[in-house]
Each structure stands twice: as structure tokens, then as C-alpha cells.
Design an enzyme around this catalytic site. Structure first.
Site, PDB file in Angstrom:
ATOM      1  N   LEU A 204      -3.981   1.129  -4.951  1.00  0.00           N
ATOM      2  CA  LEU A 204      -5.206   0.867  -4.169  1.00  0.00           C
ATOM      3  C   LEU A 204      -4.825   0.646  -2.715  1.00  0.00           C
ATOM      4  O   LEU A 204      -3.931  -0.157  -2.433  1.00  0.00           O
ATOM      5  CB  LEU A 204      -5.895  -0.412  -4.665  1.00  0.00           C
ATOM      6  CG  LEU A 204      -6.510  -0.406  -6.062  1.00  0.00           C
ATOM      7  CD1 LEU A 204      -6.875  -1.828  -6.463  1.00  0.00           C
ATOM      8  CD2 LEU A 204      -7.745   0.490  -6.116  1.00  0.00           C
ATOM      9  N   HIS A 205      -5.484   1.353  -1.809  1.00  0.00           N
ATOM     10  CA  HIS A 205      -5.233   1.044  -0.394  1.00  0.00           C
ATOM     11  C   HIS A 205      -6.384   1.428   0.531  1.00  0.00           C
ATOM     12  O   HIS A 205      -6.283   1.261   1.746  1.00  0.00           O
ATOM     13  CB  HIS A 205      -3.950   1.714   0.107  1.00  0.00           C
ATOM     14  CG  HIS A 205      -4.050   3.211   0.224  1.00  0.00           C
ATOM     15  ND1 HIS A 205      -3.857   4.052  -0.826  1.00  0.00           N
ATOM     16  CD2 HIS A 205      -4.336   4.005   1.279  1.00  0.00           C
ATOM     17  CE1 HIS A 205      -4.004   5.308  -0.431  1.00  0.00           C
ATOM     18  NE2 HIS A 205      -4.311   5.311   0.847  1.00  0.00           N
ATOM     19  N   ARG A 206      -7.499   1.944  -0.024  1.00  0.00           N
ATOM     20  CA  ARG A 206      -8.606   2.324   0.869  1.00  0.00           C
ATOM     21  C   ARG A 206      -9.200   1.052   1.469  1.00  0.00           C
ATOM     22  O   ARG A 206      -9.508   0.098   0.736  1.00  0.00           O
ATOM     23  CB  ARG A 206      -9.715   3.066   0.100  1.00  0.00           C
ATOM     24  CG  ARG A 206      -9.274   4.408  -0.444  1.00  0.00           C
ATOM     25  CD  ARG A 206      -9.688   5.570   0.433  1.00  0.00           C
ATOM     26  NE  ARG A 206      -8.689   6.004   1.372  1.00  0.00           N
ATOM     27  CZ  ARG A 206      -7.688   6.872   1.125  1.00  0.00           C
ATOM     28  NH1 ARG A 206      -7.524   7.412  -0.049  1.00  0.00           N
ATOM     29  NH2 ARG A 206      -6.835   7.207   2.074  1.00  0.00           N
ATOM     30  N   ARG A 239      -0.871  -2.394   3.017  1.00  0.00           N
ATOM     31  CA  ARG A 239      -2.205  -2.865   3.428  1.00  0.00           C
ATOM     32  C   ARG A 239      -2.768  -3.854   2.412  1.00  0.00           C
ATOM     33  O   ARG A 239      -3.485  -4.799   2.765  1.00  0.00           O
ATOM     34  CB  ARG A 239      -3.165  -1.676   3.563  1.00  0.00           C
ATOM     35  CG  ARG A 239      -4.618  -2.096   3.804  1.00  0.00           C
ATOM     36  CD  ARG A 239      -5.543  -0.908   3.818  1.00  0.00           C
ATOM     37  NE  ARG A 239      -5.429  -0.125   5.024  1.00  0.00           N
ATOM     38  CZ  ARG A 239      -5.990  -0.426   6.193  1.00  0.00           C
ATOM     39  NH1 ARG A 239      -6.715  -1.513   6.323  1.00  0.00           N
ATOM     40  NH2 ARG A 239      -5.832   0.353   7.240  1.00  0.00           N
ATOM     41  N   ASP A 284      -7.261   4.874  -5.725  1.00  0.00           N
ATOM     42  CA  ASP A 284      -8.196   5.363  -4.705  1.00  0.00           C
ATOM     43  C   ASP A 284      -7.465   6.311  -3.757  1.00  0.00           C
ATOM     44  O   ASP A 284      -7.964   6.642  -2.686  1.00  0.00           O
ATOM     45  CB  ASP A 284      -8.844   4.196  -3.940  1.00  0.00           C
ATOM     46  CG  ASP A 284      -7.833   3.269  -3.262  1.00  0.00           C
ATOM     47  OD1 ASP A 284      -6.644   3.641  -3.161  1.00  0.00           O
ATOM     48  OD2 ASP A 284      -8.250   2.170  -2.832  1.00  0.00           O
TER      49      ASP A 284
END
Ligand code: UD1
Ligand code: UDP
Length: 367
Positions: A204-206, A239, A284
Site C-alpha cells: 500500500l502506498h497511494r 510513505r 494499490d
């Protein structure tokens, strides 16, 4: 023929490496590789040069992190003198990251032609920074290299001349197919203490998922529930790491039990091995939707939209959004009975870089 390549962030390396390899076979082509330094941690950058066998960048702009405006502006200021001095005949930019847009904008003001790799992908969601980067880069590009047929429709609908568009396939898949066998030698499963087919893999990083506390909490709660059935292996993007710590989720660093197990970002070969043996991938990421499709591994995309609809229509991808219950239901359904799908996507065949070099050589001839 002087060609300059730009890379900046993790997925760029897998996309550009096959083109550099292919062009190295052509004596008439002189190549320069510029790294903007958008990603700089060893596990987000150097490891891919080593594993993909990429030559060291000729120039590293070392711009690092910052807000969108700061990062884009810093890349432009640092890149302009490089272009003025080197004056390439063509700049090749991959994907949709800030480095892509910053370098395209700089080159176009200096009248240097641009080839955009992965042109025409659209999520139709302008709150995504990548969508702005894609739209702008495509407008500025002279050669638009697409991975799937709907990309051409998107570009034509935006008024881009069809003559500039070339459907060449997917260089990220070139890299995947080239290194798939090598990835099977990775001992990451043993190191993680997990068994083939009995774990879920998550990335996940969006910003829309991880920077928004309510959305991120919901997704992590869904993962906690799924983690009650099966261990979850989660290599954490930089992030995302701070947000996980701040919100205090129940995670473990050992993998001898169910639940969510956090790792540092892993290298390309380890990550491919983790994908190939996972019961399910939840992500994502843009690139991972494509890679799981070709590897025939069920993928749940935790987003409301995708710029890669072909992975849903022809691949193994399911777009489930960010509602926790929908994520849980979709994952549990796959875990009960994995869908048998044999994915074939046109021109995702390991030969995209060869087609790209032919297109570029033809383009030079026609000048
Ligand atoms: C960027 C791309 C995104 C791509 C992703 C791939 C943009 C707008 N976004 O997102 O499209 O999917 O890369 O991974 O270009 N950081 C580190 N070490 C690093 C790099 C980043 O600690 O080596 C941290 C910094 O705190 C930084 C944050 O991660 O502020 C975000 O990095 P940034 O490059 O701005 O965006 P990504 O989320 O990585
Ligand atoms: N990847 C990797 N290690 C990881 C996570 C991803 O090597 O820990 C690879 C993955 O196989 C794919 C690329 O990184 O090739 C995708 O990058 P990312 O998800 O950061 O960016 P996106 O594709 O969303 O732009």
C-alpha cells in the site's frame, strides 16, 4: 543517435531496463541514463540496479523527497543544465511519477523530442498526482508508446494524433519474464517462515489510501480480519511506514503466526517470489496489478479506480475499493476458492523493448 533515459522511482527501473539492454545491441545508439534521485533508499533504488543488472546512472540529480511542487521544481532545475550540455536527440520517460513530468516539461521547453513509455493510461481521477503527470506528459510527447489498446482510445479522445501512438506492449513484463526463473532461487519464503500458497501479500502506498487516516484505518482493520485466517506479508513502502507506527496497528515482525507481518521493502527477485507463491495479493500499486495478472495470481486492488482496466478484463485483478467489508468479502471468497484463470494479454510477451527500439529507429529515419 543520442538517447537519454530518465528513471526516478521504484517502478521506473523495471520499465526502462529492457530498453537499455535492447539499445545496447545497436552501435548507432549512444545512451545516457539519468537518475533524478526521487527514490534514494537502498531498498527503493540501488537494489534494482544490482538485481536487474542495470548500468550505474551517468548522472544522478539527487533531488530527494519534497512536496509535489518542490520535487518537480528541483528536478527541473537540476535537469535543465544536463539537457543543455548533453543535447540528446530523444528523451525517453517512463510511467507517471513526478520525475516523468518534470523531465518532460524541461525537455519540451528546450525542443528536445520526448518518447513516453506507458502513454495513455487513465484512471480519470484527477485527485491522483499520477493522473496529472500522465496527462501532461502525453500532451508534451512526440512518441507515445502504449501497453494496451484502450490507451490509444484515451489519447485519441484527448486530441492526440494517432500517428504518434504506437502499441508496443509492456516492458515491465519484459523484465518479469526475463527474471522469473532467477526469482525462483530466492529464499524469501524460508526467511519469512511461510509456506507456498498459505499467505497473503500486501503493498500500500497511494496517498489516498495511506495519508488519509480514516481510509487507512479501515483498510488496516480489514487486513487485521483477513490476517486472522492467513498470515499477511506486508513489505512497507517508506510513505506508509510512519502512518503504521503513528496509528499503532497490531502487527508482528515474526511470521510464525497469523496476522500482519511487516517487512522493509524487498528487492525485485524476493518480491516476485513472494507474488508467485501467494494465495492472494492485495495492493494499490499500478505495476503489481500487471505482474500478478501475468503470473496468474489473484489480485485485489484496494482502490476505487484503475488506469489499468485490462488487468481486470483480461487479467486476475479485481477492483474492490477501500470499503473494509468489501475488501474482507472479496479476499475471503478468493481464499476459499482461487479462480483458475489463464491470463493472456496481447503483446505482454517479453518482447516490448524490441518493438520500442524498432519504432524509435523508424521515427529517426522519417525525420
Ligand atoms: C512515488 C510516485 C508514485 C509511485 C511510487 C512508487 C509520484 C507523485 N508518486 O510515490 O506514483 O507509485 O513512487 O513507489 O511521483 N521516501 C523515503 N525513501 C525513498 C523515497 C521516499 O523515505 O527512497 C519517503 C519520503 O518520506 C517521501 C515519501 O516516501 O516524502 C514519498 O515519496 P515520493 O517519491 O514523494 O512519493 P511515493 O509515495 O514514493
Ligand atoms: N516491488 C518490489 N519490492 C517491493 C514492492 C514492489 O520490488 O517491496 C516491485 C514490484 O514487483 C513492481 C514495482 O516494484 O515491479 C511496483 O512499484 P510500486 O508499487 O512502488 O509503484 P507503482 O507500480 O504503483 O507505480
Amino acid at each position: 543517435m543520442k538517447i537519454m533515459h530518465v528513471v526516478g522511482a521504484r517502478p521506473n527501473f523495471m520499465k526502462v531496463s529492457p530498453i537499455i539492454r535492447e539499445m545496447a545491441e545497436h552501435q548507432e545508439i549512444e545512451q545516457t541514463l539519468v537518475h533524478t534521485g526521487q527514490h534514494y533508499d537502498e531498498k527503493m533504488s540501488q537494489i534494482f540496479f544490482d538485481e536487474l543488472g542495470m548500468c550505474k546512472p551517468d548522472i544522478d540529480l539527487e533531488v530527494g523527497s519534497g512536496s509535489h511542487a518542490q520535487q518537480t521544481a528541483r528536478i527541473m532545475s537540476a535537469f535543465e543544465p544536463v539537457l543543455v550540455q548533453d543535447r540528446p536527440d530523444l528523451l525517453i520517460v517512463p510511467g507517471d511519477v513526478n520525475s516523468t513530468l518534470a523531465c518532460s516539461l524541461t525537455a519540451s521547453k528546450l525542443h528536445i523530442p520526448i518518447a513516453h513509455l506507458e502513454a495513455g493510461l487513465r484512471s480519470f481521477d484527477r485527485t491522483m498526482p499520477e493522473e496529472i503527470n500522465r496527462l501532461m506528459t502525453d500532451v508534451l510527447s512526440d512518441i507515445l508508446l502504449t501497453t494496451s489498446p484502450e490507451a490509444e482510445d484515451n489519447l485519441v479522445n484527448e486530441g492526440i494524433d494517432r500517428k504518434k501512438i504506437f502499441f508496443v506492449g509492456n516492458t515491465m513484463i519484459d523484465t518479469l519474464l526475463r527474471l522469473k526463473k532467477q526469482a525462483t532461487t530466492s529464499d524469501v519464503l524460508r526467511k519469512c517462515g511461510i509456506t507456498d500458497g498459505v499467505y497473503a501479500l500486501v503493498t500500500l502506498h497511494r496517498p489516498s489510501n495511506v495519508d488519509d487516516e480514516t481510509v487507512f484505518r479501515g483498510i488496516m482493520n480489514a487486513l487485521e480480519t483477513i490476517g486472522g485466517d492467513i498470515p499477511i506479508i506486508f513489505p512497507v513502502h517508506p510513505r506508509t511506514r510512519g502512518h503504521i507506527t503513528k496509528l499503532g496497528f497490531h502487527t508482528s515482525n515474526t511470521t510464525d503466526e497469523k496476522g500482519i507481518h511487516l517487512l522493509q521493502p524487498v528487492g525485485y527477485l524476493d518480491f516476485m517470489q513472494l507474488m508467485m507463491h501467494a494465495a492472494i495479493v492485495m495492493t494499490d500499486s499500478g505495476g503489481i496489478q500487471e505482474e500478478t495478472s501475468i503470473l496468474n495470481i489473484p489480485c485485489i486492488t484496494i482502490r476505487e479506480n484503475t488506469e489499468r482496466p485490462i488487468t481486470v478484463s483480461k487479467g486476475t485483478n479485481q477492483l474492490v475499493g477501500t470499503d473494509p467489508q468489501r475488501i474482507i468479502t472479496a479476499a475471503q471468497k478468493i481464499l476459499k476458492q482461487a479462480p483458475q484463470k489463464n491470463t493472456q494479454i496481447d503483446l505482454w510477451d517479453g518482447k516490448a523493448a524490441g518493438r520500442i527500439v524498432s519504432v524509435i529507429l523508424q521515427w529517426f529515419k522519417a525525420l
